[in-house]
Design a protein around this motif. Structure first.
Motif, PDB file in Angstrom:
ATOM      1  N   UNK A   1      11.503  22.510 -94.568  1.00  0.00           N
ATOM      2  CA  UNK A   1      11.626  23.354 -93.222  1.00  0.00           C
ATOM      3  C   UNK A   1      11.850  22.684 -91.980  1.00  0.00           C
ATOM      4  N   UNK A   2      11.170  21.401 -91.804  1.00  0.00           N
ATOM      5  CA  UNK A   2      11.405  20.625 -90.742  1.00  0.00           C
ATOM      6  C   UNK A   2      12.505  20.101 -90.297  1.00  0.00           C
ATOM      7  N   UNK A   3      13.012  19.542 -91.855  1.00  0.00           N
ATOM      8  CA  UNK A   3      14.400  19.134 -91.538  1.00  0.00           C
ATOM      9  C   UNK A   3      15.682  20.270 -91.271  1.00  0.00           C
ATOM     10  N   UNK A   4      15.453  21.113 -91.944  1.00  0.00           N
ATOM     11  CA  UNK A   4      16.570  22.128 -91.760  1.00  0.00           C
ATOM     12  C   UNK A   4      16.477  23.178 -90.665  1.00  0.00           C
ATOM     13  N   UNK A   5      15.197  22.937 -89.788  1.00  0.00           N
ATOM     14  CA  UNK A   5      15.052  23.772 -88.806  1.00  0.00           C
ATOM     15  C   UNK A   5      16.186  23.742 -87.769  1.00  0.00           C
ATOM     16  N   UNK A   6      16.457  22.711 -87.307  1.00  0.00           N
ATOM     17  CA  UNK A   6      17.604  22.665 -86.164  1.00  0.00           C
ATOM     18  C   UNK A   6      19.081  23.484 -86.747  1.00  0.00           C
ATOM     19  N   UNK A   7      19.129  23.957 -87.847  1.00  0.00           N
ATOM     20  CA  UNK A   7      20.518  24.405 -88.427  1.00  0.00           C
ATOM     21  C   UNK A   7      20.095  25.873 -88.772  1.00  0.00           C
ATOM     22  N   UNK A   8      19.137  26.402 -88.571  1.00  0.00           N
ATOM     23  CA  UNK A   8      18.937  27.654 -88.899  1.00  0.00           C
ATOM     24  C   UNK A   8      18.936  28.758 -87.675  1.00  0.00           C
ATOM     25  N   UNK A   9      19.056  29.924 -87.875  1.00  0.00           N
ATOM     26  CA  UNK A   9      18.927  30.981 -86.876  1.00  0.00           C
ATOM     27  C   UNK A   9      17.544  31.159 -86.236  1.00  0.00           C
ATOM     28  N   UNK A  10      17.383  31.091 -84.909  1.00  0.00           N
ATOM     29  CA  UNK A  10      16.240  31.190 -84.134  1.00  0.00           C
ATOM     30  C   UNK A  10      15.005  31.951 -84.946  1.00  0.00           C
ATOM     31  N   UNK A  11      15.519  33.123 -85.453  1.00  0.00           N
ATOM     32  CA  UNK A  11      14.437  34.168 -85.884  1.00  0.00           C
ATOM     33  C   UNK A  11      13.849  33.547 -87.240  1.00  0.00           C
ATOM     34  N   UNK A  12      14.863  32.897 -88.028  1.00  0.00           N
ATOM     35  CA  UNK A  12      14.261  32.220 -89.139  1.00  0.00           C
ATOM     36  C   UNK A  12      13.578  31.047 -88.917  1.00  0.00           C
ATOM     37  N   UNK A  13      13.761  30.296 -87.893  1.00  0.00           N
ATOM     38  CA  UNK A  13      12.824  29.182 -87.310  1.00  0.00           C
ATOM     39  C   UNK A  13      11.670  29.498 -87.127  1.00  0.00           C
ATOM     40  N   UNK A  14      11.574  30.784 -86.360  1.00  0.00           N
ATOM     41  CA  UNK A  14      10.245  31.259 -86.158  1.00  0.00           C
ATOM     42  C   UNK A  14       9.291  31.884 -87.343  1.00  0.00           C
ATOM     43  N   UNK A  15      10.002  32.327 -88.332  1.00  0.00           N
ATOM     44  CA  UNK A  15       9.485  32.797 -89.406  1.00  0.00           C
ATOM     45  C   UNK A  15       8.849  31.542 -90.387  1.00  0.00           C
ATOM     46  N   UNK A  16       9.739  30.376 -90.269  1.00  0.00           N
ATOM     47  CA  UNK A  16       9.332  29.253 -91.103  1.00  0.00           C
ATOM     48  C   UNK A  16       7.911  28.605 -90.564  1.00  0.00           C
TER      49      UNK A  16
END
Length: 404
Positions: A333-348
């Motif tokens: 999750x830390x590696x892919x975090x910058x490439x995800x929608x903000x809502x999914x970042x918060x969920x992770x």
């Protein structure tokens, strides 16, 4: 109890456990705390033209010097004290610039000035704000902070009910702010404890991934069924062992870090608001309350992550695979975090040890059942609940594999 003590003793006897705990202590306590305070973060500069790590080994004395200087401005941060800080910096800079740079929290104050009084900035100037802004024009500190906060929320698309909810939290912030030396607390709350939480994932994964999977690796799994205790009691003892080890590791690191903090910084500045670190923070907390929150976040995140690792360990038969999958829970999750929608970042961020205790400086929210919830409330509760839910499944998974 006897079975638990045997499992606990077996875990601590493993070479991997001893090495992990030693490296953890060396990394987080010796380098991350003691040497950080005494040398490479807070030691006085050797040469201001060299790199940032060219510091003297005098952190203890340098910290006391900076604390005493900051306290000379009377405690409360008002327009008058703000003007006096800037005026004194400019006077000191004209006499001994290196002394001014080392003694005063000029980077933080310079940032305040750029955010609160942008009209005073001269685009063609090569100097930093604090060097040339006219102190007499630095007025309405708290009024301007409020405007900056509201503008930030609007620019962040946090409007309507969400904005109202966040501003209601901010109304609880006590004003005027109590002023003191900031940089020590900034490093502690923004870097030191946060880094500790991140690093714990590695050490817990190395130790706990073998808790169940190690039975297959050591060819001892079949023996569990022949004992008088059976797999249920053994599994319960292993779960208890994993939790106790997690708490033991946390206590060891937390006590050593806090002891180092008290030795080098004392308790000076504990009652300063976190807004001195980040001006638009809405958390109604002082530095001590923020530190308690971040340590609680770390402990509960570790417990949650321990539950996940023990579930993975019970579900697979390979130590290596259990370790890889455990580390993937945090680091993928830390590696892919910058490439995800903000809502999914918060969920992770709700995954144990994926989020950050530094969310107390942010304005992130979750929208749940029509209500807005400030992220720090969920970041300290959801991860540990995830771990607790995983533990009974760890027992069942191990039991199914044992019977197979």
């Amino acid at each position: 109890m006897e079975l638990f003590l045997l499992e606990h003793k077996k875990l601590w006897r493993r070479a991997g456990t001893k090495i992990s705990v030693f490296v953890c202590f060396l990394d987080l306590v010796v380098f991350g705390c003691i040497l950080s305070f005494q040398w490479f973060n807070f030691g006085s500069k050797v040469d201001f033209k060299s790199n940032d790590y060219a510091k003297n080994f005098d952190g203890y004395a340098a910290i006391r010097d900076r604390q005493e200087y900051a306290l000379s401005f009377g405690g409360d941060l008002t327009d008058e004290s703000m003007q006096q800080i800037v005026r004194d910096y400019q006077r000191m800079e004209s006499i001994d610039a290196e002394r001014a740079w080392d003694l005063i929290d000029w980077v933080i104050i310079n940032d305040w000035m750029g955010n609160l009084w942008p009209e005073l900035h001269e685009a063609e100037s090569y100097q930093v704000n604090i060097s040339y802004f006219e102190p007499e024009k630095l007025t309405d500190f708290y009024g301007r902070r409020q405007l900056v906060l509201e503008k930030y929320l609007e620019n962040n698309n946090q409007t309507g009910k969400e904005k109202e909810y966040l501003l209601q939290i901010d109304e609880k912030v006590r004003k005027p702010f109590h002023y003191g030396w900031i940089r020590g607390w900034q490093t502690l709350l923004s870097i030191t404890i946060d880094t500790t939480a991140e690093s714990m994932a590695l050490f817990l994964a190395v130790v706990l991934s073998t808790l169940f999977a190690g039975e297959w690796h050591d060819n001892t799994s079949s023996l569990a069924l022949t004992t008088k205790n059976g797999w249920k009691k053994i599994a319960a003892a292993k779960i208890a062992t994993g939790l106790v080890f997690t708490v033991e590791l946390f206590i060891m690191i937390a006590i050593c870090d806090i002891a180092s903090q008290l030795f080098f910084m004392g308790t000076t500045g504990w009652d300063m608001p976190v807004q001195l670190i980040k001006l638009i923070a809405i958390a109604p907390m002082n530095m001590l309350q923020a530190e308690i929150y971040e340590w609680a976040f770390t402990l509960l995140g570790m417990v949650g992550f321990a539950g996940i690792v023990m579930l993975i360990s019970a579900a697979v038969k390979s130590n290596v695979l259990a370790l890889i999958l455990s580390l993937a829970v945090v680091y993928v999750p830390t590696v892919i975090d910058p490439y995800l929608p903000f809502g999914l970042q918060k969920a992770l961020s709700l995954i144990p040890l994926v989020g950050s205790g530094t969310d107390i400086f942010r304005t992130y929210t979750f929208h749940i059942f029509g209500k807005y919830v400030w992220s720090p409330y969920l970041l300290i509760t959801v991860p540990v609940l995830i771990g607790i839910v995983c533990m009974p499944f760890a027992v069942k998974n191990w039991a199914r594999r044992m019977k197979a």
